[in-house]
Design a protein around this motif. Sequence first.
Motif, PDB file in Angstrom:
ATOM      1  N   LEU A   1       0.446  -1.079  -0.265  1.00 15.62           N
ATOM      2  CA  LEU A   1       0.023  -0.045   0.096  1.00 15.62           C
ATOM      3  C   LEU A   1       1.115   1.510   0.028  1.00 15.62           C
ATOM      4  O   LEU A   1       0.485   2.011  -0.873  1.00 15.62           O
ATOM      5  CB  LEU A   1      -0.624  -0.300   1.367  1.00 15.62           C
ATOM      6  N   VAL A   2       1.755   1.652   0.874  1.00 13.92           N
ATOM      7  CA  VAL A   2       2.521   2.228   1.251  1.00 13.92           C
ATOM      8  C   VAL A   2       3.110   3.342  -0.216  1.00 13.92           C
ATOM      9  O   VAL A   2       3.158   3.933  -0.428  1.00 13.92           O
ATOM     10  CB  VAL A   2       3.901   2.301   1.992  1.00 13.92           C
ATOM     11  N   PRO A   3       4.411   2.543  -1.077  1.00 13.60           N
ATOM     12  CA  PRO A   3       4.347   2.880  -2.710  1.00 13.60           C
ATOM     13  C   PRO A   3       3.081   3.024  -3.204  1.00 13.60           C
ATOM     14  O   PRO A   3       3.006   3.821  -4.282  1.00 13.60           O
ATOM     15  CB  PRO A   3       4.764   1.055  -3.010  1.00 13.60           C
ATOM     16  N   GLU A   4       2.100   2.837  -3.662  1.00 13.33           N
ATOM     17  CA  GLU A   4       0.973   2.998  -4.201  1.00 13.33           C
ATOM     18  C   GLU A   4       0.105   4.228  -3.671  1.00 13.33           C
ATOM     19  O   GLU A   4       0.387   5.203  -4.983  1.00 13.33           O
ATOM     20  CB  GLU A   4      -0.343   1.942  -3.526  1.00 13.33           C
ATOM     21  N   ALA A   5      -0.075   4.658  -2.548  1.00 17.45           N
ATOM     22  CA  ALA A   5      -0.184   5.846  -2.190  1.00 17.45           C
ATOM     23  C   ALA A   5       1.176   6.680  -2.936  1.00 17.45           C
ATOM     24  O   ALA A   5       0.635   8.168  -2.462  1.00 17.45           O
ATOM     25  CB  ALA A   5      -0.794   5.942  -0.387  1.00 17.45           C
ATOM     26  N   GLU A   6       2.367   6.092  -2.435  1.00 16.18           N
ATOM     27  CA  GLU A   6       3.241   7.533  -2.884  1.00 16.18           C
ATOM     28  C   GLU A   6       3.078   8.024  -4.411  1.00 16.18           C
ATOM     29  O   GLU A   6       3.402   8.788  -4.353  1.00 16.18           O
ATOM     30  CB  GLU A   6       4.616   7.015  -2.604  1.00 16.18           C
ATOM     31  N   LYS A   7       2.922   6.988  -5.016  1.00 18.19           N
ATOM     32  CA  LYS A   7       3.289   7.377  -6.677  1.00 18.19           C
ATOM     33  C   LYS A   7       1.535   7.725  -7.271  1.00 18.19           C
ATOM     34  O   LYS A   7       1.855   8.685  -7.465  1.00 18.19           O
ATOM     35  CB  LYS A   7       3.429   5.770  -7.253  1.00 18.19           C
ATOM     36  N   TYR A   8       0.449   7.884  -6.321  1.00 19.42           N
ATOM     37  CA  TYR A   8      -0.475   8.055  -7.010  1.00 19.42           C
ATOM     38  C   TYR A   8      -1.522   8.784  -6.447  1.00 19.42           C
ATOM     39  O   TYR A   8      -2.343   9.237  -6.284  1.00 19.42           O
ATOM     40  CB  TYR A   8      -1.179   6.529  -7.327  1.00 19.42           C
ATOM     41  N   GLU A   9      -0.855   9.040  -4.780  1.00 17.17           N
ATOM     42  CA  GLU A   9      -1.866  10.456  -4.317  1.00 17.17           C
ATOM     43  C   GLU A   9      -0.445  11.788  -3.674  1.00 17.17           C
ATOM     44  O   GLU A   9       0.041  12.043  -3.171  1.00 17.17           O
ATOM     45  CB  GLU A   9      -1.959   9.944  -3.524  1.00 17.17           C
ATOM     46  N   PRO A  10      -0.287  12.594  -4.591  1.00 17.07           N
ATOM     47  CA  PRO A  10       0.921  13.404  -4.544  1.00 17.07           C
ATOM     48  C   PRO A  10      -0.116  14.966  -3.545  1.00 17.07           C
ATOM     49  O   PRO A  10       0.803  14.777  -2.807  1.00 17.07           O
ATOM     50  CB  PRO A  10       0.273  14.605  -5.701  1.00 17.07           C
ATOM     51  N   GLU A  11      -0.945  14.295  -2.837  1.00 19.76           N
ATOM     52  CA  GLU A  11      -1.302  15.477  -1.549  1.00 19.76           C
ATOM     53  C   GLU A  11      -0.958  14.111   0.016  1.00 19.76           C
ATOM     54  O   GLU A  11      -1.331  14.753   0.483  1.00 19.76           O
ATOM     55  CB  GLU A  11      -2.524  15.931  -1.300  1.00 19.76           C
ATOM     56  N   ALA A  12      -0.907  13.180  -0.542  1.00 27.76           N
ATOM     57  CA  ALA A  12      -0.490  12.822   0.110  1.00 27.76           C
ATOM     58  C   ALA A  12       0.996  12.908   1.268  1.00 27.76           C
ATOM     59  O   ALA A  12       1.785  12.602   0.764  1.00 27.76           O
ATOM     60  CB  ALA A  12      -0.384  10.472   0.497  1.00 27.76           C
ATOM     61  N   LEU A  13       1.059  13.443   2.380  1.00 22.39           N
ATOM     62  CA  LEU A  13       1.817  14.462   2.481  1.00 22.39           C
ATOM     63  C   LEU A  13       3.751  13.101   3.079  1.00 22.39           C
ATOM     64  O   LEU A  13       4.112  13.274   3.764  1.00 22.39           O
ATOM     65  CB  LEU A  13       2.147  15.488   3.429  1.00 22.39           C
ATOM     66  N   MET A  14       2.927  11.970   4.181  1.00 17.55           N
ATOM     67  CA  MET A  14       3.858  11.501   4.743  1.00 17.55           C
ATOM     68  C   MET A  14       2.648  10.056   5.235  1.00 17.55           C
ATOM     69  O   MET A  14       1.778   9.977   4.763  1.00 17.55           O
ATOM     70  CB  MET A  14       4.085  11.501   6.071  1.00 17.55           C
ATOM     71  N   PHE A  15       3.154   8.505   4.507  1.00 21.90           N
ATOM     72  CA  PHE A  15       2.669   7.650   5.394  1.00 21.90           C
ATOM     73  C   PHE A  15       3.507   6.414   6.015  1.00 21.90           C
ATOM     74  O   PHE A  15       4.844   6.421   4.529  1.00 21.90           O
ATOM     75  CB  PHE A  15       2.274   7.499   4.421  1.00 21.90           C
ATOM     76  N   CYS A  16       3.821   5.991   6.939  1.00 20.19           N
ATOM     77  CA  CYS A  16       4.691   5.361   7.201  1.00 20.19           C
ATOM     78  C   CYS A  16       3.921   4.311   8.084  1.00 20.19           C
ATOM     79  O   CYS A  16       2.844   4.612   8.750  1.00 20.19           O
ATOM     80  CB  CYS A  16       4.996   6.514   8.230  1.00 20.19           C
TER      81      CYS A  16
END
Length: 106
Positions: free
Chosen positions: A28-43
């Motif tokens: 899930l983490v790389p998906e959010a990083e790749k497709y969600e530019p307004e996801a500022l941090m996901f850990c």
Amino acid sequence: MKNMFLAINIVTPAEGKQERVQGMLSHLVPEAEKYEPEALMFCASWCATAGVFYVVEMFANEAAQEYHRNQPYTAELRRISREEHNLAKRVEVQVLDRFAGFNRGY
């Protein structure tokens, strides 16, 4: 900082499902990083003493968090978890009011 949306999700894997849940969160983490530019941090982190995963999310605003929740890969994760009975209980979401902090970009 005022409009940011910050939350901690507490994910409790069912007995014997820790590795499966960790794999799903790791996907899930790389998906959010790749497709969600307004996801500022996901850990995503594991706490062995509590037997839970902590998923810390920071979004530019609440709409960005809602966008994340509605992504196909997020829905797929929820569907698989239900079908495979991967969780011991429902994910607990704690929304936080950030008042101070920094991120050095690591």
